[in-house]
Write a protein that holds these residues in place. Structure first.
Motif, short mmCIF file in Angstrom:
data_model
loop_
_atom_site.label_atom_id
_atom_site.label_comp_id
_atom_site.label_asym_id
_atom_site.label_seq_id
_atom_site.Cartn_x
_atom_site.Cartn_y
_atom_site.Cartn_z
N ILE A 89 59.27 62.79 41.24
CA ILE A 89 59.55 62.13 39.97
C ILE A 89 58.25 61.70 39.31
CG2 ILE A 89 60.73 60.20 38.88
CD1 ILE A 89 62.65 60.19 41.17
N TYR A 90 57.29 61.24 40.13
CA TYR A 90 56.02 60.81 39.58
C TYR A 90 55.27 61.99 38.97
CZ TYR A 90 51.25 59.02 39.56
OH TYR A 90 49.99 58.65 39.18
N LEU A 91 55.35 63.16 39.64
CA LEU A 91 54.63 64.34 39.16
C LEU A 91 55.25 64.91 37.88
CD1 LEU A 91 54.03 66.47 42.36
CD2 LEU A 91 52.28 65.74 40.80
N ARG A 92 56.59 64.86 37.78
CA ARG A 92 57.32 65.61 36.74
C ARG A 92 56.81 67.05 36.73
NH1 ARG A 92 59.03 62.05 32.38
NH2 ARG A 92 59.71 60.17 33.45
N SER A 93 56.26 67.50 35.57
CA SER A 93 55.73 68.86 35.54
C SER A 93 54.24 68.84 35.23
CB SER A 93 56.46 69.69 34.51
OG SER A 93 57.81 69.80 34.86
N SER A 94 53.56 67.78 35.75
CA SER A 94 52.19 67.58 35.30
C SER A 94 51.20 68.55 35.91
CB SER A 94 51.77 66.15 35.60
OG SER A 94 51.86 65.91 36.96
#
Lengths: 508, 122
Positions: A89-94
């Motif tokens: 969730i923290y990464l998302r699509s970064s």
């Protein structure tokens, strides 16, 4: 068996798919997580149905690969799945697809490690895990990351060679590789070569597991890498070596050795953490210090002691990942906390830091209180009890040093879009204390929360706070020496540590 | 002297040579070579300990023969592959470091890296 296959195959598929169709990488990650969750639920239902279970994979009788489902397995696999959810969730699509591929492979190897009950299988999973985590450490291609990765690679490859030679000795003595079979065939054998082999195996696993003298690569690798990578490395990759140590101790109990190593690791990690002044460095040294508790728990040798060690391993993974994510989200992981007044942290990071610090200081009802008190309860030698108190005191000191600077001195900023996931994670970590109640049962938890225990263990944080008030100026001007952690000196200290292990094994 | 003891003695001596090289050499490539010596000695150890019941290849079905143990050789294949991966990755890392700093001397690289990190974070 279903538990292992579902989890590992879904993580591997998610990894391969996210590099092929990188547009949907977040969703593939989510599917991998669902697979992992299903695997853990299968494992829990099997555990509730038939208790701890050692079974053989394949139809070759004792030649098949042993897998195990017990408390340690479930706690570690659960930790992998939880960390996966919150970092995803923290990464998302970064990040790019390659990162997601490596990320899922790391999860797959750690997940399969939780179940493995075979010496060679442990070697393969640990080695694969370290290759993937080295690629992740150097992912941003900055020179210091590459250097930290190379250092980890050289030391860990040497360590795994030592482990393999030790495995050869143990195989010659026991004629098998499954830990369950070996436990039966090695019963009562006391040979020189077996003892040497065991020492070599412990040395190899200790390098992976963050034990002081062996894991001098750890502070650099954990503090120079990307935020999510640091959280995963400190949260679960370091635990792989400890899981290995738990499994090897099942086979042959060498409690005294682990107690000595645990006390050394815990105290020296706390001292180095106290002397560092960059948040990620402090957290990395703190990981070493907390590994000390886990080793002390394994060293007690009782089933409850090992359960307490596994519980501590689980809780430590959660709050350490939270602390790394909070510090990393604010972008101050490498800055000097002497200039904390110039920092501005989003309020979400401050909440994460607050929950993480309270957890690491073992203040009830936060999670670490239960595992730590259970550990202290299990100790039957006086000097170990004092060592644990010393580690606790050091922990409080460096946590207050870090938390005071980052929570109260730094300015508060508005939160970005991604940062809300940290609040969700903080709530989960805060509530994870209830898991202790689920696992240990209400009678044990009520015993741990009795006034006698509360007064004994709350006095340590209070004393720590008082000591910090007096020493604040002195502490902030300290700086940790770098030379023990350079590549050559860490190789020398690995060698020294190996000699120490052999000495203790022969003296007993 | 049994074959097993001789095997362990030889391979442990080679491991010690590798470890000495790993500690004493300052050149990064020499360090990787020494690491490879350690890894190869481990493989040698596994190849030599298989002769514990006998030295026949385990394919002849006639009874009464003493066979070599086939399992360690299967293990060695895996560890050869892993060692290959480790060597490839470490050479890649060395290449990146050399491209950036134009030296193989570890102490110099360590100094550069530390300075660069501190400059970036201040």
């Amino acid at each position: 068996m279903t538990a292992l296959l579902v989890g590992v195959s879904s993580y591997l598929c998610a990894g391969i798919l996210s590099i092929l169709f990188s547009r949907y990488r977040f969703w593939f990650g989510l599917i991998g997580w669902l697979g992992g969750l299903t695997g853990v639920s299968f494992g829990i239902s099997s555990y509730l149905g038939s208790g701890p279970l050692v079974s053989t994979l394949g139809r070759w009788g004792i030649l098949g690969i042993e897998i195990v489902i017990d408390e340690t397995t479930l706690l570690f696999a659960g930790l992998v799945v939880l960390l996966n959810l919150f970092t995803l969730i923290y990464l998302r699509s970064s990040k790019k697809g390659v990162f997601y591929c490596l990320y899922n492979f790391l999860l797959a190897t750690t997940f399969s490690l939780a179940f493995s009950h075979d010496l060679f299988n442990l070697y393969v999973t640990i080695e694969f895990m370290s290759l993937v985590s080295i690629l992740l450490i150097g992912y941003e291609r900055k020179a210091y990351q590459i250097y930290a990765g190379a250092k980890y690679l050289i030391i860990s490859s040497l360590a795994m060679s030592l482990y393999l030679i030790g495995l050869g000795f143990v195989y010659r003595a026991g004629g098998n590789l499954g830990i369950g079979e070996l436990t039966r065939s090695l019963e009562g054998t006391e040979e020189f070569s077996l003892s040497l082999g065991l020492g070599l195996m412990f040395a190899g696993l200790a390098v992976k597991g963050g034990v002081f003298l062996f894991s001098m690569w750890l502070p650099d690798a954990h503090s120079y890498s990307n935020t999510v990578v640091s959280a995963l490395l400190s949260g679960m990759a370091v635990k792989s070596g400890l899981i290995g140590i738990i499994r090897v101790s099942e086979m042959l109990d060498r409690g005294q050795l682990l107690l000595v190593l645990g006390a050394l690791t815990g105290i020296s990690g706390a001292i180095f953490a106290l002397m560092s002044n960059r948040p990620k460095k402090i957290l990395a040294h703190s990981t070493i210090s907390q590994v000390g508790y886990i080793l002390l728990g394994i060293g007690t040798g009782t089933p409850v002691g090992i359960l307490a060690a596994s519980l501590h391993l689980f809780f430590h993974g959660l709050f350490k990942a939270l602390l790394f994510l909070s510090v990393g989200a604010a972008g101050i992981g490498g800055s000097n906390i002497e200039r904390a007044k110039d920092f501005s942290l989003p309020w979400t990071s401050k909440i994460g830091l607050l929950v993480g610090s309270v957890s690491i200081m073992a203040i009830p009802p936060f999670n670490k209180y239960f595992s730590k008190t259970l550990l202290v309860e299990q100790v039957n030698q006086e000097w170990v009890w004092f060592a644990m108190l010393a580690i606790g005191f050091g922990t409080v000191l460096y946590t207050l040093k870090l938390g005071w600077a980052l929570i109260f001195e730094a300015q508060t900023d508005r939160a970005g879009e991604n940062d809300l996931s940290i609040v969700a994670f903080a709530v989960a970590v805060g509530l994870s204390g209830f898991l202790a109640w689920v696992i240990l049962g209400s009678a044990e938890v009520a015993h741990l929360l009795s006034p006698h225990h509360l007064i004994t263990y709350l006095s340590i944080p209070l004393l720590g706070g008082l000591a910090l008030l007096g020493l604040r100026k002195r502490l902030s001007s300290l700086s940790a020496p770098y030379f023990p952690f350079s590549l050559e000196n860490s190789l020398v200290s690995l060698f020294t540590g190996f000699l120490v292990i052999e000495l203790i094994l022969f003296l007993n | 002297m049994s074959t097993g003891l001789l095997a362990s003695a030889i391979s442990i001596i080679i491991v010690c040579i590798g470890v000495l090289g790993l500690i004493l050499k300052r050149n990064l490539l020499m360090k990787l070579l020494s690491l490879n010596i350690v890894n190869t000695a481990t493989i040698l150890f596994f190849v030599l300990i298989v002769y514990s019941p006998g030295d026949r290849a385990p394919i002849d079905p006639s009874p009464g023969l003493q066979y070599a143990d086939p399992l360690p050789q299967a293990l060695v294949l895996t560890s050869i592959v892993i060692n290959f991966g480790v060597l490839a990755l470490s050479l890649l890392f060395t290449m990146v470091l050399v491209k950036r700093y134009h030296t193989l001397d570890l102490i110099k690289i360590e100094g550069f890296v530390k300075r660069e990190f501190e400059e970036e974070k201040s």
